[in-house]
Design a protein around this motif. Structure first.
Motif, PDB file in Angstrom:
ATOM      1  N   ASP A 122       0.838  -1.200   0.000  1.00 32.26           N
ATOM      2  CA  ASP A 122       0.000   0.000   0.000  1.00 32.26           C
ATOM      3  C   ASP A 122       0.873   1.250   0.000  1.00 32.26           C
ATOM      4  O   ASP A 122       0.619   2.202  -0.740  1.00 32.26           O
ATOM      5  N   LEU A 123       1.940   1.231   0.800  1.00 34.21           N
ATOM      6  CA  LEU A 123       2.824   2.385   0.888  1.00 34.21           C
ATOM      7  C   LEU A 123       3.522   2.636  -0.451  1.00 34.21           C
ATOM      8  O   LEU A 123       3.644   3.786  -0.896  1.00 34.21           O
ATOM      9  N   VAL A 124       3.986   1.574  -1.103  1.00 31.79           N
ATOM     10  CA  VAL A 124       4.666   1.715  -2.385  1.00 31.79           C
ATOM     11  C   VAL A 124       3.716   2.279  -3.437  1.00 31.79           C
ATOM     12  O   VAL A 124       4.068   3.213  -4.180  1.00 31.79           O
ATOM     13  N   GLY A 165       1.980   6.804  -6.748  1.00 35.62           N
ATOM     14  CA  GLY A 165       0.857   7.624  -7.202  1.00 35.62           C
ATOM     15  C   GLY A 165       1.078   9.102  -6.953  1.00 35.62           C
ATOM     16  O   GLY A 165       0.620   9.949  -7.721  1.00 35.62           O
ATOM     17  N   ALA A 166       1.804   9.431  -5.884  1.00 36.91           N
ATOM     18  CA  ALA A 166       2.021  10.835  -5.525  1.00 36.91           C
ATOM     19  C   ALA A 166       3.336  11.398  -6.033  1.00 36.91           C
ATOM     20  O   ALA A 166       3.464  12.614  -6.187  1.00 36.91           O
ATOM     21  N   PHE A 167       4.338  10.523  -6.319  1.00 34.99           N
ATOM     22  CA  PHE A 167       5.678  11.015  -6.625  1.00 34.99           C
ATOM     23  C   PHE A 167       6.325  10.357  -7.850  1.00 34.99           C
ATOM     24  O   PHE A 167       7.398  10.774  -8.266  1.00 34.99           O
ATOM     25  N   GLY A 168       5.717   9.309  -8.402  1.00 39.13           N
ATOM     26  CA  GLY A 168       6.358   8.580  -9.482  1.00 39.13           C
ATOM     27  C   GLY A 168       6.431   9.371 -10.785  1.00 39.13           C
ATOM     28  O   GLY A 168       5.806  10.429 -10.917  1.00 39.13           O
ATOM     29  N   PRO A 169       7.176   8.825 -11.744  1.00 41.86           N
ATOM     30  CA  PRO A 169       8.048   7.652 -11.692  1.00 41.86           C
ATOM     31  C   PRO A 169       9.238   7.911 -10.763  1.00 41.86           C
ATOM     32  O   PRO A 169       9.759   9.018 -10.722  1.00 41.86           O
ATOM     33  N   ALA A 178      15.443   4.088  -4.323  1.00 42.29           N
ATOM     34  CA  ALA A 178      16.141   4.997  -3.412  1.00 42.29           C
ATOM     35  C   ALA A 178      15.295   6.220  -3.097  1.00 42.29           C
ATOM     36  O   ALA A 178      15.351   6.774  -1.990  1.00 42.29           O
ATOM     37  N   ASP A 179      14.479   6.670  -4.058  1.00 39.83           N
ATOM     38  CA  ASP A 179      13.585   7.796  -3.810  1.00 39.83           C
ATOM     39  C   ASP A 179      12.506   7.417  -2.803  1.00 39.83           C
ATOM     40  O   ASP A 179      12.169   8.194  -1.903  1.00 39.83           O
ATOM     41  N   LEU A 180      11.948   6.228  -2.977  1.00 41.19           N
ATOM     42  CA  LEU A 180      10.937   5.736  -2.049  1.00 41.19           C
ATOM     43  C   LEU A 180      11.476   5.711  -0.630  1.00 41.19           C
ATOM     44  O   LEU A 180      10.815   6.169   0.317  1.00 41.19           O
ATOM     45  N   ARG A 181      12.676   5.196  -0.465  1.00 40.16           N
ATOM     46  CA  ARG A 181      13.246   5.119   0.877  1.00 40.16           C
ATOM     47  C   ARG A 181      13.526   6.520   1.424  1.00 40.16           C
ATOM     48  O   ARG A 181      13.355   6.768   2.626  1.00 40.16           O
ATOM     49  N   VAL A 209       8.688  -4.102  -3.450  1.00 40.08           N
ATOM     50  CA  VAL A 209       8.723  -3.602  -4.825  1.00 40.08           C
ATOM     51  C   VAL A 209       8.865  -4.767  -5.800  1.00 40.08           C
ATOM     52  O   VAL A 209       8.186  -4.819  -6.834  1.00 40.08           O
ATOM     53  N   ALA A 210       9.739  -5.711  -5.467  1.00 34.04           N
ATOM     54  CA  ALA A 210       9.938  -6.867  -6.349  1.00 34.04           C
ATOM     55  C   ALA A 210       8.647  -7.650  -6.518  1.00 34.04           C
ATOM     56  O   ALA A 210       8.328  -8.118  -7.620  1.00 34.04           O
ATOM     57  N   ALA A 211       7.880  -7.785  -5.436  1.00 38.84           N
ATOM     58  CA  ALA A 211       6.624  -8.535  -5.502  1.00 38.84           C
ATOM     59  C   ALA A 211       5.576  -7.813  -6.338  1.00 38.84           C
ATOM     60  O   ALA A 211       4.656  -8.434  -6.884  1.00 38.84           O
ATOM     61  N   LEU A 212       5.701  -6.483  -6.457  1.00 41.97           N
ATOM     62  CA  LEU A 212       4.718  -5.682  -7.197  1.00 41.97           C
ATOM     63  C   LEU A 212       5.105  -5.480  -8.660  1.00 41.97           C
ATOM     64  O   LEU A 212       4.336  -4.884  -9.424  1.00 41.97           O
TER      65      LEU A 212
END
Length: 361
Positions: free
Chosen positions: A209-211, A216-220, A224-227, A239-242
């Protein structure tokens, strides 16, 4: 072949997701959720962030939503205070508990050496169970009685920022209020249990959900950006699972960027209006590589509490409220005549917003 996105394309994607390309015609609650919350350790700053993002923004809407417990202020991403929806606070706080505890230990390691943090958390939860709002100092002094050790401030900060999920109560964070922070347990404020830590069986779902919400708010964006946005470790596995539900790009440096398939990625040539950002705005801080929105030479401004002005989509000036009213702008580069005029017009509109009195004032 994986498509490449240059800095301008990434810039326009960020502006679109953050409602900085065009103001959102949406309720404040929806806007806060869709931009992933607003950093709010400076209580008045989110109001400017929302004014720049929401058409016809009324600061009284934030006051009302805080009073209705639909928006909350709490320590969350990167151990900073964020303004988020109650639903996101409930979802995200358990996922951040281990990080918050680690960060508080990093700040006060020497002072907390030898302190049983589980015992301290238990005593704090028992203290706060009476439902009486308390300041950080009140909590620390109560816990320090008869227990030689860290100073009350250290104990209080350890509790409210990490050990017990707590919420800052209004009038803290309401329009034009200078009220200090008082705390209650998040579960009591929301009227539903909030786990201290995420259940291991639900950890992957919470991470997914967090990813999705981040992209949705910051991509692409890169992992490292997510962290950098949330501060959490252990998300690469999520991320790998998604991966099968995400799309992939490369930036000009060859980094892999991931995104939601249907998320907006506007044409890089679309014009970007002048926007005034508050201190510590996540549109800038939400990345490890902030080059899509701020030049490396000015990167330090984003963590120094400077309020920034986006000109043609990039940080081009700083701003502050001027003595006696108005908004003072300090350019970071030469502006064209058209840019100067647009900055002046938006500054005048912002000055009018900042002059609005509190409700009933």
């Amino acid at each position: 072949m994986t498509a490449r996105l240059d800095g301008r394309a990434l810039n326009r994607a960020t502006l679109a997701r953050q409602f900085l390309l065009s103001r959102a015609d949406a309720p404040v609650l929806d806007a806060v959720a869709r931009v992933g919350g607003l950093q709010a350790q400076e209580p008045q700053e989110p109001f400017v962030g929302l004014w720049s993002r929401v058409a016809g923004f009324d600061p009284g809407d934030v006051d009302r939503l805080l009073g209705q417990r639909l928006l909350v202020r709490l320590h969350l991403m990167r151990r900073t205070v964020h303004l988020v929806t109650a639903d996101d606070a409930w979802r995200w706080r358990p996922r951040h508990h281990a990080l918050l505890r680690q960060r508080i230990l990093g700040t006060w390691r020497r002072e907390l050496t030898g302190v049983d943090l589980d015992d301290l958390a238990g005593r704090a939860a028992a203290l706060l169970a009476d439902g009486r709002p308390r300041s950080l100092g009140d909590i620390g002094r109560a816990l320090a009685v008869g227990a030689p050790g860290p100073a009350p401030r250290v104990l209080g900060e350890a509790v409210v920022a990490a050990l017990v999920p707590t919420v800052q109560l209004p009038p803290r964070g309401t329009w034009r209020s200078a009220a200090g922070a008082r705390y209650l347990p998040l579960s009591a404020w929301l009227g539903r249990p909030v786990p201290v830590e995420v259940d291991p069986a639900a950890a992957d779902a919470a991470g997914a959900d967090l990813v999705r919400r981040y992209l949705g708010a910051f991509g692409p964006a890169a992992s490292a950006d997510l962290r950098a946005w949330c501060g959490l470790a252990g998300l690469p596995q999520v991320v790998a699972a998604l991966r099968e539900e995400l799309v992939s790009f490369r930036d000009v440096r060859g980094r892999e960027l991931l995104d939601l398939p249907e998320a907006p990625r506007p044409d890089a040539d679309i014009p970007a209006p002048v926007r005034f950002l508050p201190a510590f705005d996540n549109a800038v801080l939400g990345y490890h590589d902030r080059g899509r929105i701020i030049d490396d030479a000015h990167r330090g401004l984003s963590v120094a509490g400077k309020r920034l002005v986006l000109v043609n989509g990039r940080v081009g000036a700083t701003w502050d409220a001027a003595a006696g009213g108005g908004v003072a702008v300090v350019p970071l580069r030469d502006f064209t005549a058209a840019e100067r005029a647009e900055v002046a017009e938006e500054a005048e509109r912002l000055a009018g917003f900042l002059a609005r009195p509190p409700a009933g004032g």
